[in-house]
Write an enzyme that holds these catalytic residues in place. Structure first.
Site, short mmCIF file in Angstrom:
data_model
loop_
_atom_site.label_atom_id
_atom_site.label_comp_id
_atom_site.label_asym_id
_atom_site.label_seq_id
_atom_site.Cartn_x
_atom_site.Cartn_y
_atom_site.Cartn_z
N CYS A 74 56.98 -111.72 -12.00
CA CYS A 74 56.34 -111.76 -10.68
C CYS A 74 54.85 -111.49 -10.86
O CYS A 74 54.19 -110.99 -9.94
CB CYS A 74 56.96 -110.71 -9.75
SG CYS A 74 58.70 -110.99 -9.40
N ALA A 75 54.32 -111.80 -12.04
CA ALA A 75 52.89 -111.53 -12.30
C ALA A 75 52.07 -112.79 -12.09
O ALA A 75 51.47 -112.99 -11.03
CB ALA A 75 52.71 -110.97 -13.71
N ASP B 100 58.59 -115.57 -9.58
CA ASP B 100 57.90 -115.64 -8.27
C ASP B 100 56.60 -116.44 -8.38
O ASP B 100 55.99 -116.76 -7.37
CB ASP B 100 57.59 -114.21 -7.80
CG ASP B 100 56.96 -114.16 -6.41
OD1 ASP B 100 57.49 -114.82 -5.50
OD2 ASP B 100 55.94 -113.47 -6.24
N HIS C 294 56.07 -117.34 -4.62
CA HIS C 294 54.95 -116.38 -4.69
C HIS C 294 54.97 -115.42 -3.49
O HIS C 294 54.01 -115.35 -2.72
CB HIS C 294 53.61 -117.13 -4.78
CG HIS C 294 52.53 -116.30 -5.42
ND1 HIS C 294 51.58 -116.82 -6.25
CD2 HIS C 294 52.23 -114.98 -5.33
CE1 HIS C 294 50.75 -115.85 -6.65
NE2 HIS C 294 51.13 -114.73 -6.11
N GLU D 288 51.14 -124.15 -8.55
CA GLU D 288 51.69 -123.76 -7.24
C GLU D 288 51.08 -124.63 -6.16
O GLU D 288 49.86 -124.86 -6.20
CB GLU D 288 51.40 -122.28 -6.97
CG GLU D 288 52.13 -121.37 -7.96
CD GLU D 288 51.94 -119.88 -7.68
OE1 GLU D 288 51.32 -119.52 -6.66
OE2 GLU D 288 52.40 -119.08 -8.50
N ARG E 187 49.13 -101.18 -12.80
CA ARG E 187 49.54 -100.66 -11.49
C ARG E 187 50.96 -101.09 -11.12
O ARG E 187 51.79 -100.27 -10.75
CB ARG E 187 48.57 -101.15 -10.41
CG ARG E 187 47.17 -100.60 -10.54
CD ARG E 187 46.31 -101.13 -9.41
NE ARG E 187 44.92 -100.79 -9.59
CZ ARG E 187 44.04 -101.53 -10.28
NH1 ARG E 187 44.41 -102.64 -10.84
NH2 ARG E 187 42.79 -101.14 -10.38
N GLY F 283 55.63 -112.06 -3.81
CA GLY F 283 55.53 -110.67 -4.26
C GLY F 283 54.75 -109.77 -3.32
O GLY F 283 55.10 -108.61 -3.12
N ASP G 154 52.10 -102.81 -24.25
CA ASP G 154 50.78 -102.93 -23.60
C ASP G 154 49.75 -102.42 -24.59
O ASP G 154 49.65 -101.20 -24.81
CB ASP G 154 50.76 -102.10 -22.30
CG ASP G 154 49.46 -102.30 -21.49
OD1 ASP G 154 48.40 -102.54 -22.12
OD2 ASP G 154 49.51 -102.21 -20.25
P1 NAD Z 1 46.70 -104.24 -13.78
O1 NAD Z 1 45.39 -104.78 -14.24
O2 NAD Z 1 46.73 -102.92 -13.08
O3 NAD Z 1 47.68 -104.13 -15.03
C1 NAD Z 1 47.79 -105.12 -16.02
C2 NAD Z 1 48.30 -104.46 -17.29
O4 NAD Z 1 48.49 -105.49 -18.27
C3 NAD Z 1 47.29 -103.45 -17.89
O5 NAD Z 1 47.93 -102.22 -18.16
C4 NAD Z 1 46.82 -104.13 -19.16
O6 NAD Z 1 46.51 -103.22 -20.19
C5 NAD Z 1 48.04 -104.97 -19.51
N1 NAD Z 1 47.74 -106.07 -20.43
C6 NAD Z 1 46.61 -106.83 -20.51
N2 NAD Z 1 46.73 -107.72 -21.51
C7 NAD Z 1 47.95 -107.53 -22.06
C8 NAD Z 1 48.65 -108.13 -23.15
N3 NAD Z 1 48.11 -109.11 -23.87
N4 NAD Z 1 49.89 -107.70 -23.42
C9 NAD Z 1 50.46 -106.69 -22.71
N5 NAD Z 1 49.83 -106.05 -21.70
C10 NAD Z 1 48.60 -106.47 -21.38
O7 NAD Z 1 47.34 -105.38 -12.89
P2 NAD Z 1 48.45 -105.16 -11.76
O8 NAD Z 1 47.79 -104.81 -10.51
O9 NAD Z 1 49.52 -104.29 -12.29
O10 NAD Z 1 49.00 -106.65 -11.60
C11 NAD Z 1 49.85 -107.17 -12.60
C12 NAD Z 1 50.08 -108.66 -12.38
O11 NAD Z 1 50.81 -108.86 -11.18
C13 NAD Z 1 48.80 -109.49 -12.24
O12 NAD Z 1 48.99 -110.71 -12.90
C14 NAD Z 1 48.70 -109.72 -10.74
O13 NAD Z 1 47.95 -110.85 -10.42
C15 NAD Z 1 50.17 -109.88 -10.42
N6 NAD Z 1 50.54 -109.69 -9.02
C16 NAD Z 1 51.35 -110.62 -8.45
C17 NAD Z 1 51.75 -110.45 -7.16
C18 NAD Z 1 52.65 -111.46 -6.51
O14 NAD Z 1 52.49 -111.74 -5.33
N7 NAD Z 1 53.62 -112.02 -7.21
C19 NAD Z 1 51.32 -109.35 -6.41
C20 NAD Z 1 50.51 -108.41 -7.02
C21 NAD Z 1 50.14 -108.58 -8.36
C1 MLT Z 2 47.94 -111.00 -6.01
O1 MLT Z 2 47.40 -111.29 -7.09
O2 MLT Z 2 47.59 -110.04 -5.32
C2 MLT Z 2 49.13 -111.81 -5.61
O3 MLT Z 2 49.10 -113.05 -6.18
C3 MLT Z 2 49.42 -111.81 -4.17
C4 MLT Z 2 48.82 -112.88 -3.33
O4 MLT Z 2 47.69 -112.76 -2.90
O5 MLT Z 2 49.52 -113.82 -3.02
#
Ligand code: NAD
Ligand code: MLT
Length: 310
Positions: free
Chosen positions: A228-229, A254, A278, A259, A149, A280, A169
């Protein structure tokens, strides 16, 4: 029913629960025995990333029906223990995607144009115009690790800014990558070697923990890394070393393995590493979205209705 909320969520979510007649108790930054005491009579627990929901928490909460995660990552929740105790875990995977993608783009520009460094010097009274020479994203290659996403939203935005996209991916096919104007490569090294900027968007899983370490950073060469993951995907010691002494051009993070980031983290000492705490998902819109989505999931669980994203 009693809903315990242990990380701050938007008022709209709290109001949704109160309007439905439930007792909402907030207890931010609870940990250890305080958390166990607070959850003892709770029927629902709502968290973000700040609360570790361990097996002990489930043991201490015999009446718990649902843990709602007001956000995406559920790596702070012991899913196996939840299953053992018959507790539903539901996340809110849509509401903060655009916020996370925008923050990734912002961090990309921040590190490529030295914005935080120049800003703080100007605030200190220094006009350091001659000391910064940034890089444009136009005509550069973006390596996207994880096209889910958030990765997809980042792809759309940076594609429109003139970047060529390469994706690693293993769980998507070429057609999916092509929908976002990206070329899918079947190994991480290839993606890192070709990229001028690398953005990371995988969940933290046993398979992704430490996925970008010293060897991968060496492969990246003179490129920028933006994560930022989740912390733990990138080896922080190796990153600090690779930015300080080369070959990596800079990094923007991020999220961190621990943390809040410990004060002795080597990341804090490297000028070309830009850090945010954090943030994001920290936009008004995203927080309202995930709070309301999570509240609705709790209401569904209380009403014995199907819970989405469980
Ligand atoms: P998602 O599940 O929609 O997408 C994750 C993608 O990673 C998928 O397409 C999956 O196939 C791929 N993947 C899984 N294992 C893999 C590997 N070994 N190598 C390469 N790709 C791989 O998740 P998302 O909603 O896109 O969220 C992505 C990340 O961002 C998550 O870690 C989430 O927690 C983080 N996030 C952080 C914040 C923040 O505040 N910083 C906010 C939202 C999401
Ligand atoms: C999340 O995974 O959605 C992010 O880490 C955002 C958060 O809740 O801080």
């Amino acid at each position: 029913m009693k809903v315990l909320v242990t990380d701050p969520i938007a008022d709209a979510g709290l109001e949704t629960l109160r309007d439905a007649g439930h007792e909402v108790v907030t207890g931010y930054e609870l940990a250890g025995q305080d958390l166990l005491d607070a959850v003892a009579d709770a029927n629902a627990l709502i968290v973000r990333s700040g609360t570790e929901v361990t097996a002990e928490v489930f043991e201490a909460a015999p009446d718990l029906r649902i843990v709602g995660r007001a956000g995406i990552g559920v790596d702070n929740i012991d899913i196996e223990a939840a299953t053992d105790h018959g507790v539903v875990v539901a996340n809110a995977p849509e509401g903060n995607v655009r916020a996370a993608a925008e923050h990734t783009v912002a961090m990309t520009f921040a590190v490529a144009r030295d914005i935080p460094q120049a800003h703080s010097r100007l605030k200190d009274g220094e006009w350091a115009k001659g000391e910064y020479l940034g890089r444009e994203v136009n005509n550069k290659t973006l390596g996207i690790v994880g096209l889910g996403r958030v990765g997809q939203e980042v792809a759309k935005r940076l594609d429109s800014l003139g970047m060529d996209l390469v994706v690693y991916d293993p769980y998507i096919n070429e057609e999916r990558a092509a929908q976002f104007g990206a070329e899918l490569v079947d190994d991480l090294t290839d993606c890192l070697a070709r990229a001028d900027f690398v953005t990371v968007h995988t969940p933290l899983l046993p398979e992704t923990e430490g996925m970008i370490g010293a060897e991968e950073l060496e492969t990246m060469g003179d490129a920028y890394l933006i994560n930022c993951a989740r912390g733990g995907i990138v080896d922080e010691d190796a990153l600090a070393e690779a930015v300080e002494n080369g070959p990596v051009a800079g990094a923007a993070l991020d999220v961190f393995a621990e943390e809040p980031l410990p004060a002795d983290s080597p990341l804090l000492d490297v000028d070309d590493i830009v850090l945010t705490p954090h943030l994001g998902a920290s936009t008004e819109a995203a927080q309202e979205n995930v709070a309301v989505d999570t509240a609705k999931q709790v209401l569904a669980a209380f009403a014995d209705e199907p819970v989405v994203n469980a």
